[in-house]
Write a protein that holds these residues in place. Structure first.
Motif, PDB file in Angstrom:
ATOM      1  N   GLY A   1      38.960   1.042 -25.719  1.00 34.10           N
ATOM      2  CA  GLY A   1      39.023   0.381 -27.454  1.00 34.10           C
ATOM      3  C   GLY A   1      37.780  -0.260 -27.470  1.00 34.10           C
ATOM      4  O   GLY A   1      36.397   0.217 -26.826  1.00 34.10           O
ATOM      5  N   LEU A   2      37.561  -1.034 -28.844  1.00 33.21           N
ATOM      6  CA  LEU A   2      37.113  -1.880 -28.773  1.00 33.21           C
ATOM      7  C   LEU A   2      37.022  -2.994 -27.947  1.00 33.21           C
ATOM      8  O   LEU A   2      37.979  -4.021 -28.239  1.00 33.21           O
ATOM      9  CB  LEU A   2      36.564  -2.109 -30.300  1.00 33.21           C
ATOM     10  CG  LEU A   2      35.305  -2.760 -30.940  1.00 33.21           C
ATOM     11  CD1 LEU A   2      34.064  -2.677 -30.766  1.00 33.21           C
ATOM     12  CD2 LEU A   2      35.747  -3.097 -32.313  1.00 33.21           C
ATOM     13  N   VAL A   3      35.769  -3.532 -27.693  1.00 37.42           N
ATOM     14  CA  VAL A   3      35.624  -5.341 -26.897  1.00 37.42           C
ATOM     15  C   VAL A   3      33.853  -5.698 -27.512  1.00 37.42           C
ATOM     16  O   VAL A   3      32.879  -4.700 -27.452  1.00 37.42           O
ATOM     17  CB  VAL A   3      35.900  -4.947 -25.898  1.00 37.42           C
ATOM     18  CG1 VAL A   3      34.738  -4.070 -25.311  1.00 37.42           C
ATOM     19  CG2 VAL A   3      36.110  -6.757 -24.948  1.00 37.42           C
ATOM     20  N   GLN A   4      34.238  -6.792 -27.694  1.00 42.94           N
ATOM     21  CA  GLN A   4      32.363  -7.884 -27.498  1.00 42.94           C
ATOM     22  C   GLN A   4      31.936  -8.069 -26.362  1.00 42.94           C
ATOM     23  O   GLN A   4      33.151  -7.472 -25.056  1.00 42.94           O
ATOM     24  CB  GLN A   4      33.200  -9.312 -28.080  1.00 42.94           C
ATOM     25  CG  GLN A   4      33.422  -9.974 -29.491  1.00 42.94           C
ATOM     26  CD  GLN A   4      33.899 -10.787 -29.995  1.00 42.94           C
ATOM     27  OE1 GLN A   4      34.194 -11.799 -29.511  1.00 42.94           O
ATOM     28  NE2 GLN A   4      33.939 -10.324 -31.000  1.00 42.94           N
ATOM     29  N   PRO A   5      30.539  -8.099 -26.768  1.00 41.69           N
ATOM     30  CA  PRO A   5      29.999  -8.140 -24.921  1.00 41.69           C
ATOM     31  C   PRO A   5      30.861  -9.239 -23.943  1.00 41.69           C
ATOM     32  O   PRO A   5      30.863 -10.096 -24.858  1.00 41.69           O
ATOM     33  CB  PRO A   5      28.496  -8.368 -25.852  1.00 41.69           C
ATOM     34  CG  PRO A   5      28.332  -7.215 -26.989  1.00 41.69           C
ATOM     35  CD  PRO A   5      29.254  -8.070 -28.081  1.00 41.69           C
ATOM     36  N   GLY A   6      30.363  -9.035 -23.094  1.00 42.98           N
ATOM     37  CA  GLY A   6      30.699 -10.123 -22.033  1.00 42.98           C
ATOM     38  C   GLY A   6      32.798 -10.206 -21.935  1.00 42.98           C
ATOM     39  O   GLY A   6      33.003 -10.707 -20.647  1.00 42.98           O
ATOM     40  N   GLY A   7      33.207  -9.261 -22.319  1.00 41.99           N
ATOM     41  CA  GLY A   7      34.281  -8.780 -21.991  1.00 41.99           C
ATOM     42  C   GLY A   7      35.107  -7.885 -20.993  1.00 41.99           C
ATOM     43  O   GLY A   7      34.026  -7.785 -20.213  1.00 41.99           O
TER      44      GLY A   7
ATOM     45  N   SER B   1      32.278  -7.943 -18.169  1.00 38.65           N
ATOM     46  CA  SER B   1      30.586  -7.957 -18.354  1.00 38.65           C
ATOM     47  C   SER B   1      30.802  -7.019 -18.814  1.00 38.65           C
ATOM     48  O   SER B   1      29.753  -7.108 -18.934  1.00 38.65           O
ATOM     49  CB  SER B   1      29.807  -8.373 -17.367  1.00 38.65           C
ATOM     50  OG  SER B   1      30.330  -9.433 -16.215  1.00 38.65           O
ATOM     51  N   LEU B   2      31.149  -6.499 -19.916  1.00 39.11           N
ATOM     52  CA  LEU B   2      31.415  -5.332 -20.903  1.00 39.11           C
ATOM     53  C   LEU B   2      29.350  -5.802 -21.041  1.00 39.11           C
ATOM     54  O   LEU B   2      29.279  -6.573 -21.655  1.00 39.11           O
ATOM     55  CB  LEU B   2      31.932  -5.266 -21.390  1.00 39.11           C
ATOM     56  CG  LEU B   2      33.185  -3.713 -21.168  1.00 39.11           C
ATOM     57  CD1 LEU B   2      34.331  -3.738 -21.342  1.00 39.11           C
ATOM     58  CD2 LEU B   2      32.720  -2.915 -20.447  1.00 39.11           C
ATOM     59  N   LYS B   3      28.443  -4.602 -21.744  1.00 36.60           N
ATOM     60  CA  LYS B   3      27.164  -4.438 -22.524  1.00 36.60           C
ATOM     61  C   LYS B   3      27.346  -3.510 -23.668  1.00 36.60           C
ATOM     62  O   LYS B   3      28.635  -2.865 -23.258  1.00 36.60           O
ATOM     63  CB  LYS B   3      26.265  -3.921 -21.879  1.00 36.60           C
ATOM     64  CG  LYS B   3      25.975  -5.223 -20.182  1.00 36.60           C
ATOM     65  CD  LYS B   3      24.918  -5.214 -19.008  1.00 36.60           C
ATOM     66  CE  LYS B   3      24.741  -6.128 -18.152  1.00 36.60           C
ATOM     67  NZ  LYS B   3      24.336  -5.708 -17.495  1.00 36.60           N
ATOM     68  N   PRO B   4      26.857  -3.571 -24.616  1.00 39.67           N
ATOM     69  CA  PRO B   4      26.774  -2.192 -25.417  1.00 39.67           C
ATOM     70  C   PRO B   4      26.199  -1.103 -25.362  1.00 39.67           C
ATOM     71  O   PRO B   4      26.992  -0.483 -25.520  1.00 39.67           O
ATOM     72  CB  PRO B   4      25.632  -3.017 -26.509  1.00 39.67           C
ATOM     73  CG  PRO B   4      25.704  -5.020 -26.419  1.00 39.67           C
ATOM     74  CD  PRO B   4      25.814  -4.998 -25.016  1.00 39.67           C
ATOM     75  N   GLU B   5      25.573  -1.194 -23.715  1.00 42.08           N
ATOM     76  CA  GLU B   5      25.117  -0.025 -23.247  1.00 42.08           C
ATOM     77  C   GLU B   5      26.605   0.653 -22.355  1.00 42.08           C
ATOM     78  O   GLU B   5      26.003   1.637 -21.705  1.00 42.08           O
ATOM     79  CB  GLU B   5      24.157   0.010 -22.085  1.00 42.08           C
ATOM     80  CG  GLU B   5      23.615  -1.453 -21.354  1.00 42.08           C
ATOM     81  CD  GLU B   5      23.506  -2.431 -21.686  1.00 42.08           C
ATOM     82  OE1 GLU B   5      23.329  -2.437 -23.080  1.00 42.08           O
ATOM     83  OE2 GLU B   5      22.831  -3.422 -20.731  1.00 42.08           O
ATOM     84  N   ASP B   6      27.691  -0.220 -22.039  1.00 41.94           N
ATOM     85  CA  ASP B   6      27.900   0.773 -21.621  1.00 41.94           C
ATOM     86  C   ASP B   6      29.338   1.803 -22.550  1.00 41.94           C
ATOM     87  O   ASP B   6      30.299   2.229 -22.457  1.00 41.94           O
ATOM     88  CB  ASP B   6      29.597  -0.590 -20.951  1.00 41.94           C
ATOM     89  CG  ASP B   6      28.508  -1.411 -19.837  1.00 41.94           C
ATOM     90  OD1 ASP B   6      28.806  -2.557 -19.956  1.00 41.94           O
ATOM     91  OD2 ASP B   6      28.094  -0.597 -18.811  1.00 41.94           O
TER      92      ASP B   6
END
Length: 120
Positions: free
Chosen positions: A9-15, A84-89
């Motif tokens: 899904g869609l998650v914000q950075p850090g999520g 700790s998701l990042k945009p590059e993930d």
């Protein structure tokens, strides 16, 4: 044999997100399980792996300390906890079942993928 991923899904950075991959049609405990990802324009890369015995785990350097792979043989499911998701993930995430030496056949199997998008 079917592998069905879910949880993207869609998650914000850090999520965080938790991906699941449910297997059917195979003796799950005889398969090493792997998570891969592929971003647009990039090659598919393995991000995590857990052997059929589940006694260790492997991670790509880019996700170490943030992602955790686990398996539940009774539920024929492999999980990927992503923190700790990042945009590059951002990528399509796939699971793969890779037979061990005791598996009934030598084929490996892939799921159809689940999209993970990390963006604010």
């Amino acid at each position: 044999v079917h592998l069905v991923e879910s949880g993207g899904g869609l998650v914000q950075p850090g999520g965080s997100l938790r991906l699941s991959c449910v297997a059917s049609g195979l003796t799950f405990e005889r398969y090493h399980m792997r998570w891969y990802r592929q971003a647009p324009g990039k090659e598919r890369e393995q991000v995590a792996a857990i052997p059929s015995g589940g006694h260790y785990t492997e991670y790509a350097d880019s996700v170490k300390g943030r992602f955790t792979i686990s398996r539940d043989n009774a539920e024929k499911t492999v999980y990927l906890q992503m923190n700790s998701l990042k945009p590059e993930d951002t990528a399509m995430y796939f699971c793969r079942a890779d037979p061990d030496v005791f598996a009934a056949d030598a084929a490996d199997y892939w799921g159809q993928g689940t999209q993970v998008t990390v963006s604010s």
